[in-house]
Design a protein around this motif. Sequence first.
Motif, PDB file in Angstrom:
ATOM      1  N   ASP A  95       0.867  -1.174   0.000  1.00  0.00           N
ATOM      2  CA  ASP A  95       0.000   0.000   0.000  1.00  0.00           C
ATOM      3  C   ASP A  95       0.903   1.224   0.000  1.00  0.00           C
ATOM      4  O   ASP A  95       1.493   1.584   1.018  1.00  0.00           O
ATOM      5  CB  ASP A  95      -0.894  -0.023   1.250  1.00  0.00           C
ATOM      6  N   ALA A 141      -0.097   4.066   2.433  1.00  0.00           N
ATOM      7  CA  ALA A 141       0.184   3.688   3.822  1.00  0.00           C
ATOM      8  C   ALA A 141       1.686   3.762   4.098  1.00  0.00           C
ATOM      9  O   ALA A 141       2.113   4.196   5.166  1.00  0.00           O
ATOM     10  CB  ALA A 141      -0.348   2.286   4.108  1.00  0.00           C
ATOM     11  N   GLU A 175       2.673   7.338   4.597  1.00  0.00           N
ATOM     12  CA  GLU A 175       2.234   7.845   5.896  1.00  0.00           C
ATOM     13  C   GLU A 175       3.093   7.290   7.027  1.00  0.00           C
ATOM     14  O   GLU A 175       3.501   8.029   7.928  1.00  0.00           O
ATOM     15  CB  GLU A 175       0.773   7.508   6.123  1.00  0.00           C
ATOM     16  N   GLN A 176       3.373   5.994   6.964  1.00  0.00           N
ATOM     17  CA  GLN A 176       4.075   5.353   8.073  1.00  0.00           C
ATOM     18  C   GLN A 176       5.576   5.602   8.038  1.00  0.00           C
ATOM     19  O   GLN A 176       6.199   5.828   9.083  1.00  0.00           O
ATOM     20  CB  GLN A 176       3.792   3.845   8.047  1.00  0.00           C
ATOM     21  N   ARG A 209       0.780  12.019   4.958  1.00  0.00           N
ATOM     22  CA  ARG A 209      -0.571  11.462   4.789  1.00  0.00           C
ATOM     23  C   ARG A 209      -1.214  12.120   3.579  1.00  0.00           C
ATOM     24  O   ARG A 209      -1.483  13.324   3.580  1.00  0.00           O
ATOM     25  CB  ARG A 209      -1.416  11.681   6.039  1.00  0.00           C
TER      26      ARG A 209
END
Length: 373
Positions: free
Chosen positions: A53, A56, A59-60, A65
């Motif tokens: 992803d 994701a 973001e991580q 984001r």
Amino acid sequence: MAIVGAGPAGLACALELERLGIRPAIYERHHRVGSPVERAEVLLELTWRPVKDQLAYLEQRCRLRLLPLARLQKIVMHSPGRRVAVSGRLGYIVHRGRAPASLECQLASRLRSPISFETPADPLELSQEFDRVVVATGDGDVASRLELWQEPEQVAVKGAVVLGDFDPRAASMWLDTRYAGHGFGHLVPLGRERASLHLCVGGIGLKQLDDYWNMFLEAEGLDRYPVVEAFEMIFHCGRPSRRQVKNLLLTGTAGGFVDNFLGEGVFASIVSGVLAARAIARGLDYESLVQPLVRRLDQCRALRRLLERLDDRGLERLLGLLNLPGLKQLIYRSGLNLFALWQAAGKRLALAAPQAPQPSHQEEQEGQAELMD
């Protein structure tokens, strides 16, 4: 330090630098962020496996984001004699351009450092003034001037925003050597009533592009969609032999972080910008940090070389292979790395495809570990 270019790579670099306590000087030649012609772009899940992803991951791992237009749940691929549809959690559709939902505007809205708009700064000149200069200009100009740029072929691109009735979670792709050569056409929705339609053809100039475009629209019945805005350009799909020269760091398209298999680039561009910021702030080697990205893009180029050996009959047979239930399951739903299968697919097509050097299993694991750090 300075950043030249306020696209996805430059903005991601600036945000990471701010997070690490550095306020960069940012120069952008246009009067605002984002391309003046909006478009939809696909983040295809299978391109960057084992990253399942991409949003994701950003973001991580990058603390960015970003919101998509929609999840991509269906791709329909067309060749002259075959149609193949694939459904599932295939990735995302994202917005590019100057609308508030575009990735560029989402990134810029979080930036504290000012951007010097309408300032066509020269990175080579700035390198005499700043300790570090991040090149995020979206082209290979700087690498060409440094005699680093390697470009096997230019691609003529025509795109348009069209009106119609579209499934906002489905994209279409066309492979037909009559109007696309070894390139492709694709339609990606911007919503239920608008879509981004593109044709990418290698080895021709802009003067020839209208004839290919009109053939594309007529052959696929796409001339029924009214066009509200259009553009054409030559896309330079090359790459530099190096991505850092003294105090210059090449990111995004300027660093060759665009795959020439399907033309995806925004994920690798954003990651390259973040890695450039970390290299600067932490005194790390930028060339080493981006090697996992470079290796995956090399694999994409190997797939592109395979496709370039196919005529229309070969493309039809390839889609036939991809439509086999077992193989389709492996490629799209199992999480298996697509690039490990391309040589087997070439054998099934009885092609003598040239084999690019592939990293060892240990090198691949190490590269992916670096990418995920």
